[in-house]
Design an enzyme around this catalytic site. Structure first.
Site, mmCIF file in Angstrom:
data_model
loop_
_atom_site.group_PDB
_atom_site.id
_atom_site.type_symbol
_atom_site.label_atom_id
_atom_site.label_comp_id
_atom_site.label_asym_id
_atom_site.label_seq_id
_atom_site.Cartn_x
_atom_site.Cartn_y
_atom_site.Cartn_z
ATOM 1 N N THR A 1 -3.500 65.620 83.816
ATOM 2 C CA THR A 1 -3.511 64.594 82.785
ATOM 3 C C THR A 1 -2.406 64.776 81.770
ATOM 4 O O THR A 1 -1.872 63.804 81.250
ATOM 5 C CB THR A 1 -4.887 64.589 82.072
ATOM 6 N N THR B 1 -7.089 69.964 84.197
ATOM 7 C CA THR B 1 -8.121 70.822 83.611
ATOM 8 C C THR B 1 -9.274 71.139 84.562
ATOM 9 O O THR B 1 -9.951 72.149 84.387
ATOM 10 C CB THR B 1 -8.698 70.179 82.336
ATOM 11 N N ASP B 2 -9.507 70.303 85.568
ATOM 12 C CA ASP B 2 -10.710 70.490 86.391
ATOM 13 C C ASP B 2 -10.740 71.829 87.113
ATOM 14 O O ASP B 2 -11.801 72.439 87.272
ATOM 15 C CB ASP B 2 -10.838 69.358 87.408
ATOM 16 N N LYS C 1 -14.410 75.918 82.173
ATOM 17 C CA LYS C 1 -14.540 74.562 81.645
ATOM 18 C C LYS C 1 -16.022 74.233 81.571
ATOM 19 O O LYS C 1 -16.712 74.223 82.588
ATOM 20 C CB LYS C 1 -13.808 73.558 82.530
#
Length: 427
Positions: A90, A166-167, A243
């Site tokens: 992203t 980020t995942d 996360k």
């Protein structure tokens, strides 16, 4: 009518009409208009009518009339050199004009143009290792990434920033933590919200990551928002980070320990200097220059992570037959249904290394307390202490390919993955 970035325009295509400020587009075939709401909309130029409502309504960074390559920051001998490595995600994303979805398509140079706040903080070298959404990450890309980091450090980089979705960032940060002995900071950062959203965290995270890469903390770490506000970023050790929220900007947490430090955004946003600004370090860490650069990037890919739940079918574990390793997320202290013990024992007998972690996350595995745990130990299960399940999978992949005794390595604190003592629970 011809329109330039910075003009306020009304764009009509079909029955739809959009009014806002024209911003630079990564493609000549499409227009990008920033609406008053702060969101961007992309329009195909082939079927669009453009009316200029106010020429040069705003000044748009990068609107020089030159080719995009001309926006590269000039080299300054007084500044450190930071390597920017893009893998997609992203933070390096824009609007996919085919579908309206967000797609990762910027390379590292595009990131510099998209985040002008990076200018003057360092000299930058950009390279692309991958251009993927992070759910498409593969162990082979971790190896490519480790090689790229090594090459950048050997070429004189004073720090490395890895732009990553980020995942799966926690998995990649873990992988590089095990693969690299680094004399300089290697900082992963990303963005929970794309640049076209008013609440985007891309600028703050990128600025704080560069400051962290100039710091004295020579470890692999993750730099992301510490709170929902734009006040500071936390620096998480690559093997202790997870996360924990799908969409909040402060989605990342250090589990079972405290962050390596923080970067204060107000301090980092002041006049850029060669020294790291706003960085505070907490606790023990590897210092810049302590380690000699070394890379051990071999991985055993045939490792699975299996989460035990009540009612789990034995066939799920049996399907791991032939795997080099299996990491189990057990309950509590590291348990599974007693009916699964024989299947686990058969895996071990056939040469599979079986490692136990806890789905509790906080605390550590101890299979010596109850009968079920003792039976698992007798079957050959290896306890992983308080190693996080995802980290344990990556560590086992690395240990099976690099360690003389992988089982012993899983019970040692490599790259800070295993703490010597769990933190007491506090309210």
């Amino acid at each position: 009518m011809t329109a330039d970035p910075g003009d306020r325009v009304r764009v009509t295509h079909g029955d739809a009409s959009h009014e806002g400020v024209l911003v630079p587009s990564p493609s000549d075939d499409h227009l990008v208009v920033k609406l008053d709401s702060g969101y961007n909309v992309g329009v195909d130029t082939a079927d669009a009518d453009i009316d200029v409502l106010d020429a040069d309504a705003v000044t748009v960074d990068g609107d020089t009339g030159e080719d995009a390559a001309g926006s590269t920051v000039e080299f300054d001998d007084d500044l450190p050199t930071i390597a920017l490595i893009s893998t997609g995600g992203t933070i390096a994303s824009t609007v996919d004009y085919r579908t309206g979805a967000v797609t990762a398509q910027f390379d590292a140079e595009d990131v510099l143009r998209a985040v002008p706040d990076l200018a003057g903080r360092a000299n930058y070298r950009g390279r692309v290792v991958a251009n993927i959404l992070s759910e498409n990450m593969e162990p082979s890309i971790w190896q490519d990434l480790a090689a790229a980091v090594r090459e950048e450090i050997e070429a004189g980089a004073d720090g490395v920033v890895v732009m990553h979705g980020t995942d799966t960032m926690q998995f990649s940060a873990s992988a590089l933590s095990f693969m690299l002995e680094t004399p300089v900071p290697v900082v992963f950062t990303g963005s929970q919200r794309s640049a076209d959203r008013p609440s985007s965290d891309n600028v703050m995270n990128a600025v704080c990551a560069v400051e962290a890469a100039k710091s004295d903390v020579a470890e692999v770490m993750v730099c992301m928002h510490a709170t929902e506000s734009d006040d500071r970023c936390a620096l998480h050790r690559g093997t202790r980070v997870r996360k924990t929220h799908t969409s909040r900007r402060d989605a990342f947490e250090t589990v079972g320990a405290t962050p390596l430090g923080y970067v204060d955004y107000d301090a980092a946003s002041e006049a850029a200097t060669a020294d790291a600004r706003g960085v505070t370090v907490e606790g023990a860490h590897a210092a810049r220059g302590d380690a000699t650069l070394d890379v051990a990037s071999a991985l055993e890919p045939a490792v699975e992570l299996v989460k035990f739940t009540p009612g789990m079918n034995e066939s799920l574990l049996a399907a791991c037959e032939g795997s080099a390793g299996v990491v189990i997320e057990g309950t509590g202290l590291g348990h599974v249904h007693s009916d699964l013990t024989d299947t686990i024992g058969s895996l071990v007998d056939d040469g599979t290394t079986v490692v136990m972690t806890s789905q509790c996350l906080e605390g550590r595995v101890c299979d010596r307390v109850y009968d079920t745990g003792r039976d698992l130990l007798a079957a050959g299960v290896v306890e992983a202490g308080d190693t996080l399940p995802g980290t344990a999978k990556v560590k086992l992949m690395w240990a099976l390919a690099n360690a003389d005794d992988p089982e012993a390595a899983m019970q040692e604190s490599v790259a800070g993955a295993l703490t010597t003592q769990s933190r007491p629970w506090t309210a």
